[in-house]
Motif scaffolding. Structure first.
Motif, mmCIF file in Angstrom:
data_model
loop_
_atom_site.group_PDB
_atom_site.id
_atom_site.type_symbol
_atom_site.label_atom_id
_atom_site.label_comp_id
_atom_site.label_asym_id
_atom_site.label_seq_id
_atom_site.Cartn_x
_atom_site.Cartn_y
_atom_site.Cartn_z
ATOM 1 N N THR A 52 60.227 22.724 1.868
ATOM 2 C CA THR A 52 59.575 23.687 1.124
ATOM 3 C C THR A 52 59.343 24.114 -0.201
ATOM 4 O OG1 THR A 52 61.346 25.281 1.451
ATOM 5 C CG2 THR A 52 59.272 25.008 3.235
ATOM 6 N N ALA A 53 60.496 23.555 -0.892
ATOM 7 C CA ALA A 53 61.034 23.743 -2.242
ATOM 8 C C ALA A 53 59.961 22.734 -2.932
ATOM 9 C CB ALA A 53 62.296 23.169 -2.127
ATOM 10 N N ARG A 56 56.867 24.015 -3.139
ATOM 11 C CA ARG A 56 56.054 24.079 -3.688
ATOM 12 C C ARG A 56 56.673 23.978 -5.150
ATOM 13 N NH1 ARG A 56 61.444 28.669 -2.201
ATOM 14 N NH2 ARG A 56 60.591 28.698 0.027
ATOM 15 N N LYS A 57 56.694 23.034 -5.935
ATOM 16 C CA LYS A 57 56.939 22.595 -6.755
ATOM 17 C C LYS A 57 55.273 22.282 -6.846
ATOM 18 C CE LYS A 57 61.367 20.265 -7.951
ATOM 19 N NZ LYS A 57 61.691 19.089 -8.022
ATOM 20 N N GLN A 59 52.515 22.877 -5.791
ATOM 21 C CA GLN A 59 51.939 24.339 -5.589
ATOM 22 C C GLN A 59 51.826 24.825 -6.951
ATOM 23 O OE1 GLN A 59 52.450 26.487 -1.642
ATOM 24 N NE2 GLN A 59 51.547 23.862 -0.541
ATOM 25 N N GLU A 61 52.274 29.034 -6.141
ATOM 26 C CA GLU A 61 51.803 29.946 -6.189
ATOM 27 C C GLU A 61 52.693 30.984 -6.940
ATOM 28 O OE1 GLU A 61 51.885 30.668 -1.382
ATOM 29 O OE2 GLU A 61 52.076 28.687 -1.189
ATOM 30 N N ARG A 63 55.679 34.030 -7.229
ATOM 31 C CA ARG A 63 56.909 34.151 -6.939
ATOM 32 C C ARG A 63 56.733 35.274 -5.561
ATOM 33 N NH1 ARG A 63 61.104 32.065 -8.987
ATOM 34 N NH2 ARG A 63 62.463 33.684 -8.892
ATOM 35 N N LEU A 66 55.591 33.749 -2.604
ATOM 36 C CA LEU A 66 56.923 33.221 -1.326
ATOM 37 C C LEU A 66 57.200 33.814 -0.747
ATOM 38 C CD1 LEU A 66 57.257 30.203 -4.104
ATOM 39 C CD2 LEU A 66 55.908 30.284 -2.255
ATOM 40 N N SER A 69 55.758 34.921 2.365
ATOM 41 C CA SER A 69 55.240 33.543 2.932
ATOM 42 C C SER A 69 56.074 34.013 4.019
ATOM 43 C CB SER A 69 55.697 32.601 2.142
ATOM 44 O OG SER A 69 56.772 32.463 2.699
ATOM 45 N N HIS A 72 59.731 32.101 4.724
ATOM 46 C CA HIS A 72 60.075 33.007 4.537
ATOM 47 C C HIS A 72 61.068 33.563 5.257
ATOM 48 C CE1 HIS A 72 62.781 33.726 1.333
ATOM 49 N NE2 HIS A 72 62.707 35.315 1.219
#
Length: 129
Positions: A52-53, A56-57, A59, A61, A63, A66, A69, A72
């Motif tokens: 997921t990290a 996220r890099k 995308q 989106e 904070r 996230l 989500s 999470h």
């Protein structure tokens, strides 16, 4: 408190009371499995976090998105389960029965061997000891 090797124990709950060798053997096997499951959950959470990290890099989106989500919330749920299992394992160890302590050690080794082998095979040169 001293380490002992008796076969009469109450483990975690009144319903898990043993007083014979077959109960001890099945409890030791159960503790090994419980500890291996703990290691599996820990390894799964680490790999899920890494995946997921990476996503996220790539995308953009916010904070807040996230924070709320589904991933999470799922990671939070898994974290709670891992913490509770960890405390259960600690309480089992704190019976000071050396058979249970050995079972925790064996379960940790088996769980790490089965579920964390990819982590130990990664060539991570970015880390210093």
């Amino acid at each position: 408190m001293t380490f002992h090797g008796g076969i009469t124990e109450t483990i975690l709950f009144n319903g898990w009371h043993i007083n014979n060798v077959s109960g001890m053997i099945s409890s030791v096997i159960g503790i090994i499995l419980l500890t291996a499951i703990y290691e599996a959950l820990k390894s799964y959470r680490e790999s899920l976090f890494a995946r997921t990290a990476f996503l996220r890099k790539n995308q953009r989106e916010s904070r807040n998105a996230l924070l709320f989500s589904k991933v999470h919330f799922f990671q939070t749920f898994l974290h709670v389960i891992q913490v509770v299992l960890g405390y259960f394992i600690m309480f089992i160890f704190m019976t000071y029965n050396y058979w249970f302590c050995i079972a925790v050690g064996v379960g940790t080794a088996v769980g790490y061997w089965l579920f964390a082998w990819e982590k130990s095979n990664n060539d991570n040169t970015n880390c210093c000891l």
